[in-house]
Design a protein around this motif. Structure first.
Motif, mmCIF file in Angstrom:
data_model
loop_
_atom_site.group_PDB
_atom_site.id
_atom_site.type_symbol
_atom_site.label_atom_id
_atom_site.label_comp_id
_atom_site.label_asym_id
_atom_site.label_seq_id
_atom_site.Cartn_x
_atom_site.Cartn_y
_atom_site.Cartn_z
ATOM 1 N N MET A 135 0.751 -0.830 -0.096
ATOM 2 C CA MET A 135 0.047 -0.158 -0.134
ATOM 3 C C MET A 135 1.397 1.338 0.296
ATOM 4 N N LEU A 136 2.236 0.883 0.510
ATOM 5 C CA LEU A 136 3.527 2.288 0.194
ATOM 6 C C LEU A 136 4.073 2.421 -1.263
ATOM 7 N N ARG A 137 3.711 1.187 -1.927
ATOM 8 C CA ARG A 137 4.254 1.412 -2.824
ATOM 9 C C ARG A 137 4.626 2.559 -4.588
ATOM 10 N N GLU A 138 3.859 3.397 -4.459
ATOM 11 C CA GLU A 138 3.975 5.278 -4.315
ATOM 12 C C GLU A 138 4.921 5.402 -4.065
ATOM 13 N N GLY A 139 5.283 5.386 -2.292
ATOM 14 C CA GLY A 139 6.277 6.153 -2.079
ATOM 15 C C GLY A 139 7.865 5.431 -2.233
#
Length: 282
Positions: free
Chosen positions: A77-81
């Protein structure tokens, strides 16, 4: 427990999956484990979402205590970061690169992760971007996840406990959400800490069988129950210095009911039960 909360028949509050965040300045934070509930946890804690830029968080690094599904899947869920600075043991890195190749999957998002090793020889280490805190990790008894290639072949680093030291005050916290047995090193770190956040998964050794959810014992899953001879209450009783808090509590555990006999037994021992949004200042 879950049914009782939904129906309002027990005095308990809902909880998300176990995770903590630590900071020395309230600006830069270390996240310990990325639970499947990470988005809800971020939304509930404004300090971690400062909105200084697009897709910004205040998380400077992530530490994995093990490679369990309930401690790692939130990283997706934190892949965009990405890329994230990830601190983990060699065994956790192996699990998350093979049995559950999370790290390989995330390479498709800005290179994925920058992985940093964690020394397991009682040597203190620093985390990039986090001033004023030192970290010391030790292997603790536990189990690798069911998916792990070495589930039945335990290695040091499958599970760890970490001492966090405030460099200014010298105060320490010891965190071990999975703790099957205590070694002398583990007991020493716990005894000398100012605050403990330790395994509160099960109340009794045969809890899963008792409630009809399986035949595995607490020990089979790498957890030390609170009750019984040699249980967590026995372990914590002689420790006079630390504040004692149980974390990582399974939804079968009766201590979640604040009116339960088991919860009162903990209170008499001076043992607290962690809850979502709990803030601790050393």
């Amino acid at each position: 427990m879950c049914h009782g909360v939904r129906q309002g028949t027990i005095n308990a509050r809902p909880r998300t999956q176990s995770s903590i965040a630590i900071s020395s300045d309230g600006i830069s934070w270390v996240l310990f484990n990325t639970s499947p509930d990470i988005l809800a946890q971020l939304a509930a804690f404004p300090a971690l979402q400062p909105a200084r830029s697009l897709r910004d968080t205040a998380i400077r690094a992530i530490v994995f205590m093990d490679s369990q599904i309930d401690h790692t899947t939130g990283l997706l869920m934190l892949r965009e970061g990405c890329p994230h600075d990830i601190y983990c043991s060699d065994m956790v890195n192996e699990d998350l690169s093979t049995g559950f190749p999370l790290f390989k999957m995330l390479k498709h998002w800005n290179g994925g992760i920058n992985r940093h090793d964690i020394p397991l020889d009682n040597t203190a280490f620093k985390i990039n971007g986090i001033d004023g805190l030192s970290f010391t990790a030790i292997p603790v008894s536990g189990k690798a996840p069911p998916y792990s290639p070495h589930r039945h072949d335990p290695h040091p680093g499958d599970n760890i406990g970490i001492k966090v030291t405030d460099d200014k005050t010298g105060k320490t916290m010891f965190y071990a959400p999975g703790l099957g047995q205590l070694t002398d090193d583990t007991r020493n770190l716990m005894d000398n800490a100012d605050c403990l956040l330790v395994d509160g998964t099960f109340w009794r050794e045969d809890e899963m069988e008792t409630v009809g959810l399986g035949e595995k014992k607490a020990a089979d899953m790498g957890h030390l129950p609170q009750s019984g001879k040699g249980g967590m209450m026995d372990v914590l009783r002689p420790m006079s210095q630390p504040r004692k808090i149980l974390i990582h509590i399974n939804n079968t555990n009766p201590i979640l009911d604040e009116d339960s006999e088991e919860r009162q037994m903990l209170a008499q021992e001076g043992i607290e039960v962690a809850w979502d949004g709990m803030e601790i200042e050393l």
